[in-house]
Design an enzyme around this catalytic site. Structure first.
Site, short mmCIF file in Angstrom:
data_model
loop_
_atom_site.label_atom_id
_atom_site.label_comp_id
_atom_site.label_asym_id
_atom_site.label_seq_id
_atom_site.Cartn_x
_atom_site.Cartn_y
_atom_site.Cartn_z
N LYS A 42 -6.05 -4.64 15.25
CA LYS A 42 -7.51 -4.74 15.16
C LYS A 42 -8.02 -6.16 14.96
O LYS A 42 -9.08 -6.52 15.47
CB LYS A 42 -8.05 -3.81 14.07
CG LYS A 42 -7.56 -4.11 12.67
CD LYS A 42 -8.03 -3.03 11.70
CE LYS A 42 -7.50 -3.26 10.29
NZ LYS A 42 -7.84 -2.15 9.38
N SER A 98 2.40 -3.20 0.93
CA SER A 98 1.73 -4.07 1.91
C SER A 98 2.61 -4.36 3.12
O SER A 98 2.70 -5.51 3.56
CB SER A 98 1.29 -5.40 1.26
OG SER A 98 0.31 -5.19 0.29
N LEU A 105 1.95 -3.88 6.04
CA LEU A 105 1.07 -4.37 7.11
C LEU A 105 0.18 -5.51 6.62
O LEU A 105 -0.80 -5.87 7.29
CB LEU A 105 0.20 -3.23 7.65
CG LEU A 105 0.97 -2.10 8.35
CD1 LEU A 105 0.01 -1.01 8.83
CD2 LEU A 105 1.78 -2.64 9.52
N GLY A 106 0.51 -6.10 5.48
CA GLY A 106 -0.23 -7.28 5.01
C GLY A 106 -1.72 -7.05 4.88
O GLY A 106 -2.52 -7.80 5.42
N PHE A 107 -2.10 -5.98 4.13
CA PHE A 107 -3.52 -5.62 3.96
C PHE A 107 -4.20 -5.35 5.30
O PHE A 107 -5.41 -5.52 5.43
CB PHE A 107 -4.29 -6.71 3.22
CG PHE A 107 -3.87 -6.92 1.79
CD1 PHE A 107 -3.09 -6.00 1.12
CD2 PHE A 107 -4.27 -8.06 1.10
CE1 PHE A 107 -2.71 -6.20 -0.19
CE2 PHE A 107 -3.89 -8.27 -0.22
CZ PHE A 107 -3.11 -7.34 -0.87
N GLY A 108 -3.44 -4.97 6.31
CA GLY A 108 -4.01 -4.70 7.63
C GLY A 108 -3.96 -5.87 8.58
O GLY A 108 -4.31 -5.72 9.77
N TYR A 165 -5.15 2.44 -10.41
CA TYR A 165 -5.85 2.68 -9.16
C TYR A 165 -7.11 3.49 -9.37
O TYR A 165 -7.16 4.34 -10.25
CB TYR A 165 -4.94 3.43 -8.18
CG TYR A 165 -3.73 2.67 -7.73
CD1 TYR A 165 -3.57 1.31 -7.99
CD2 TYR A 165 -2.70 3.31 -7.05
CE1 TYR A 165 -2.44 0.63 -7.58
CE2 TYR A 165 -1.57 2.64 -6.63
CZ TYR A 165 -1.44 1.29 -6.91
OH TYR A 165 -0.31 0.64 -6.50
N LEU A 173 -1.41 -7.21 9.87
CA LEU A 173 -0.39 -6.95 10.89
C LEU A 173 -0.71 -5.69 11.69
O LEU A 173 0.10 -4.77 11.83
CB LEU A 173 0.98 -6.84 10.22
CG LEU A 173 1.52 -8.16 9.66
CD1 LEU A 173 2.68 -7.92 8.70
CD2 LEU A 173 1.96 -9.09 10.80
N THR A 174 -1.93 -5.65 12.20
CA THR A 174 -2.36 -4.56 13.08
C THR A 174 -3.11 -5.16 14.26
O THR A 174 -3.52 -6.33 14.23
CB THR A 174 -3.29 -3.57 12.35
OG1 THR A 174 -4.47 -4.26 11.91
CG2 THR A 174 -2.60 -2.95 11.13
#
Length: 346
Positions: free
Chosen positions: A244, A234, A236-239, A53, A241-242
């Protein structure tokens, strides 16, 4: 906060784990410090990182995330309050990087562990994981296994456990885990530990979320019957599942926009399933992120849910999900959507 223990250990960990891979790329050191301060205050005592990372990986930022954590330990003196997980990168031929070419040799472990300890400014790592296999198999979004001629790979699982046992005896690591793995090798590791008296793996870190429940097909039974916990990444699936993306708010700096190569969650079926999960969440007074995280939190094979954020309001919402219990009606709705669009983002 809720707590459990890393399987096969007496190490107490929060059910929410703080993921760190954006620090040094999308997040500054100061922002990383702020996230760690807040998470610890909220009872999150489990942090996950890796020598690779920040992500997306670049030569200039490799190792930077561990350095940020190490600097925070030095500034705050909080090392003893944190259960720290890190990882050795697998061979670059399977996931190109800038660290080393070889797989899980003694020299590779020496380089990886000592490098991480130096950057983290600590003398031990609580959970040490193999970031991905050193053989050809299906992971990182590949749905099916297609056997390739990999005669150059020889079964080295016993040797890996023997190497890791040495570091445990030296006190440099306390427990071990796998990541991005499949049922065959998980059982091989368990077999070696059982019949040869070698350290037993504690955890598996694999993707798991509403759009990718493939862990349930084979690995979840292993988790429960063999006492090996899932650390889902993940969630939230890279975002995806939000709220936005559905509401088209604040997506200009979202990971799926900034880094289109991370396309696993951009398919038509993933987007359609997400819309249905969003409607289910709103009809029950929840944000989509809270619905998605609460679903992961409740799974009996999950040890700790790895959340990762770039903004503080996201961190607060994600941590608060641990207090949410989904009703039977909501769970039935989730499974109905899953049955109609199963695993669109493997």
């Amino acid at each position: 906060m809720k707590y459990t223990k890393l399987p096969n250990t007496d190490i107490k960990v929060s059910k929410i784990c703080l993921g760190t891979m954006t620090w040094g790329k999308q997040n500054t050191e100061a922002e990383g410090f702020e996230q760690m301060d807040y998470a610890l205050d909220e009872g999150v005592n489990f942090f996950d990182t890796a020598e690779l990372y920040a992500i997306p990986k670049e030569r200039e930022t490799q190792g930077r995330t561990e350095e940020i954590i190490g600097n925070w330990f030095k500034r705050t003196g909080n090392r003893s309050k944190v259960v720290l997980a890190s990882k050795i990168a697998g061979p670059s031929k399977f996931n190109e990087h800038f660290i080393r070419e070889e797989g899980f040799t003694k020299a590779a472990f020496d380089d990886a562990i000592h490098g991480s300890l130096k950057r983290l400014q600590t003398d031990y790592i609580d959970l040490y994981q193999l970031h991905w296999p050193d053989r050809t198999t299906n992971y990182f979004g590949k749905r099916d296994y297609e056997h390739e001629n990999d005669e150059e790979w020889k079964d080295n699982i016993q040797g890996i456990l023997q190497i890791l046992e040495g570091y445990i005896k030296e006190g440099k690591i306390r427990s071990i885990g796998l990541s991005n793995e499949v049922p065959w090798s998980v059982m091989r590791y368990l077999e070696e530990s059982k019949f040869n008296g070698l350290p037993k793996i504690s955890t598996i870190q694999n993707p798991y979320n509403l759009l990718n429940r493939t862990y349930e097909i084979g690995l979840s039974e292993i988790s429960i019957r063999e006492n090996v916990g899932l650390l889902p990444y993940s969630p939230l699936g890279f975002g995806r599942l939000t709220d936005k993306f559905i509401e088209n708010k604040g997506i200009e700096d979202a990971r799926l926009v900034l880094f289109p190569e991370m396309s696993r969650y951009n398919g038509k079926q993933s987007i359609e399933a997400t819309k249905q999960y969003y409607d289910l969440a709103k009809n029950n007074g929840l944000s989509l992120a809270t619905l998605a995280l609460a679903f992961v939190n409740k799974q009996p094979f999950v040890t700790s849910n790895i959340i990762g954020v770039t903004k503080m309001h996201q961190l607060k919402e994600n941590i608060d999900s641990i207090q949410v219990e989904l009703s039977d009606e909501v769970l039935s709705g989730i499974n109905s959507i899953h049955n109609s669009i199963p695993n669109p983002a493997p």
